[in-house]
Scaffold this motif. Structure first.
Motif, mmCIF file in Angstrom:
data_model
loop_
_atom_site.group_PDB
_atom_site.id
_atom_site.type_symbol
_atom_site.label_atom_id
_atom_site.label_comp_id
_atom_site.label_asym_id
_atom_site.label_seq_id
_atom_site.Cartn_x
_atom_site.Cartn_y
_atom_site.Cartn_z
ATOM 1 N N THR A 163 0.749 -1.206 -0.008
ATOM 2 C CA THR A 163 0.129 -0.004 -0.062
ATOM 3 C C THR A 163 0.959 1.348 -0.038
ATOM 4 O O THR A 163 1.964 1.264 0.717
ATOM 5 N N LYS A 164 0.546 2.224 -0.878
ATOM 6 C CA LYS A 164 1.257 3.573 -0.920
ATOM 7 C C LYS A 164 1.302 4.109 0.322
ATOM 8 O O LYS A 164 0.606 4.193 1.376
ATOM 9 N N GLU A 165 2.508 4.634 0.711
ATOM 10 C CA GLU A 165 2.750 5.306 1.905
ATOM 11 C C GLU A 165 1.650 6.397 2.417
ATOM 12 O O GLU A 165 1.434 6.531 3.443
ATOM 13 N N ASP A 166 1.656 7.398 1.467
ATOM 14 C CA ASP A 166 0.360 8.533 1.626
ATOM 15 C C ASP A 166 -0.880 7.806 2.181
ATOM 16 O O ASP A 166 -1.572 8.365 3.095
ATOM 17 N N VAL A 167 -1.326 6.594 1.408
ATOM 18 C CA VAL A 167 -2.524 5.785 1.955
ATOM 19 C C VAL A 167 -2.204 5.281 3.251
ATOM 20 O O VAL A 167 -3.132 5.439 4.293
ATOM 21 N N LEU A 168 -1.393 4.467 3.614
ATOM 22 C CA LEU A 168 -0.862 3.877 4.737
ATOM 23 C C LEU A 168 -0.916 4.598 5.838
ATOM 24 O O LEU A 168 -1.539 4.224 7.053
ATOM 25 N N LEU A 169 -0.165 5.670 5.754
ATOM 26 C CA LEU A 169 0.050 6.282 6.890
ATOM 27 C C LEU A 169 -1.116 7.050 7.501
ATOM 28 O O LEU A 169 -1.477 7.174 8.830
ATOM 29 N N ARG A 170 -2.029 7.358 6.525
ATOM 30 C CA ARG A 170 -3.433 8.240 6.860
ATOM 31 C C ARG A 170 -4.302 7.003 7.407
ATOM 32 O O ARG A 170 -5.133 7.411 8.483
#
Length: 334
Positions: free
Chosen positions: A261-268
């Motif tokens: 999963t892309k970091e921007d998605v995963l972090l949020r």
């Protein structure tokens, strides 16, 4: 009589920007005849041409930077006073009086650009422009709705404007969740809802749309996922929304807890879940609610072993921010 006068001014002109400038001039002259304007005021067609040439101020990063004349390649004053009260009043009048979608789109872009300046946000509200822009959400043309959402998005950076814009939240949620997946219309709606959910004031108006937001999280592309998670993170920060979010259906949720999963998605996503875990820890009653097996609660905490395995894997993620957020989430569950 008004429509006839406007149509008369269109003779010999092509539909498009030229039509918009001509109608703006007619609207301006009519208002001057009625109110008696300064004869030395600036030529309205040139003003509209300059203002509508500016790029929209609506960045996906959430940062707002007004485009400079040099960036836009035009001679337009780099000042919040670039559009005066009379100019904005004429634009609002034009938007209210025309039925031509090309003209509506051009005026909405111009108003959106002008709303990049805080002084114009107040002026547009005081001139009654917010309801006029809000009515454009009912126009059955996707481009018009998108441009109206962009304008409302910039205008919503003003707290007093939000008190007016709240009347359109239900409509914005509906348009956002029903718009073509990953479309610009959908993203424009999500950006506005992000602004309107920064405070807790209007969260209750979005409760019925939580299933729709979660669907966009499961089906949307990375850009859509990032934008919808901004809304969900804002909602999850409010303890009063915890029960509504935990009861919502999201059987896919754990599948996003993956290194792919892309970091921007995963972090949020991790921030969203951490907020819920924090509120559950403070209010023990939340664990005793009745939850469906596909609910957010059941998916994340119904089988604690699976969730723990996912988090353990992410604890070795290459991104430091992701690892730190995983640690925060684990600490909330202890």
């Amino acid at each position: 009589m008004r429509d006839s006068a406007l149509k008369a001014g269109l003779v010999g002109l092509a539909v498009g920007a030229g039509v918009c400038w001509a109608l703006y001039g007619l609207a301006s002259r009519r208002r001057r005849r009625r109110k008696g304007a300064d004869p030395g005021e600036r030529e309205p067609s040139a003003l509209l041409r300059a203002a509508s040439g500016l790029p929209l101020v609506s960045s996906s990063s959430g940062k707002r930077e007004a485009a400079t004349p040099q960036q836009a390649g035009i001679d337009f004053p780099n000042s919040p006073h670039g559009l005066g009260t009379e100019d904005l009043q004429n634009l609002i009048y034009l938007l209210e009086s025309t039925k031509d979608s090309a003209i509506q789109e051009q005026v909405l872009i111009t108003l959106s650009n002008s709303a990049a300046f805080s002084i114009n946000q107040d002026t547009i509200r005081n001139l009654g422009g917010l309801p006029v822009v809000g009515k454009m959400l009912s126009v059955p043309v996707a481009n018009i709705k998108e441009k109206a959402l962009n304008a409302l998005n910039n205008l919503s950076m003003n707290i007093e404007n939000q008190e007016v814009i709240k009347a359109y939240i239900a409509r914005v949620c509906e348009e956002t969740c029903s718009a073509p997946l990953n479309s610009e219309l959908q993203l424009a709606g999500l950006r506005l809802l992000t602004n309107m959910s920064v405070t807790n004031n209007y969260h209750s108006m979005m409760i019925s749309s939580i299933p729709g937001f979660l669907y966009l999280l499961s089906a949307g592309n990375e850009r859509t996922q990032v934008h919808v998670l901004r809304v969900l993170v804002n909602l999850s920060a409010n303890p009063a929304m915890t029960e509504h979010l935990l009861k919502a259906q999201a059987p896919f949720l754990l599948s996003l807890f993956d290194s792919c999963t892309k970091e921007d998605v995963l972090l949020r996503l991790l921030v969203f879940v951490t907020n819920l875990a924090k509120h559950m820890k403070k209010d023990k009653n939340t664990v005793h609610y009745e939850y469906n097996e596909d609910s957010v609660f059941s998916v994340l905490w119904g089988d604690s072993t699976l969730c723990a395995q996912k988090l353990a894997s992410l604890f070795h993620h290459h991104d430091m921010e992701v690892r730190e957020q995983v640690a925060k989430l684990i600490s909330q569950q202890c």
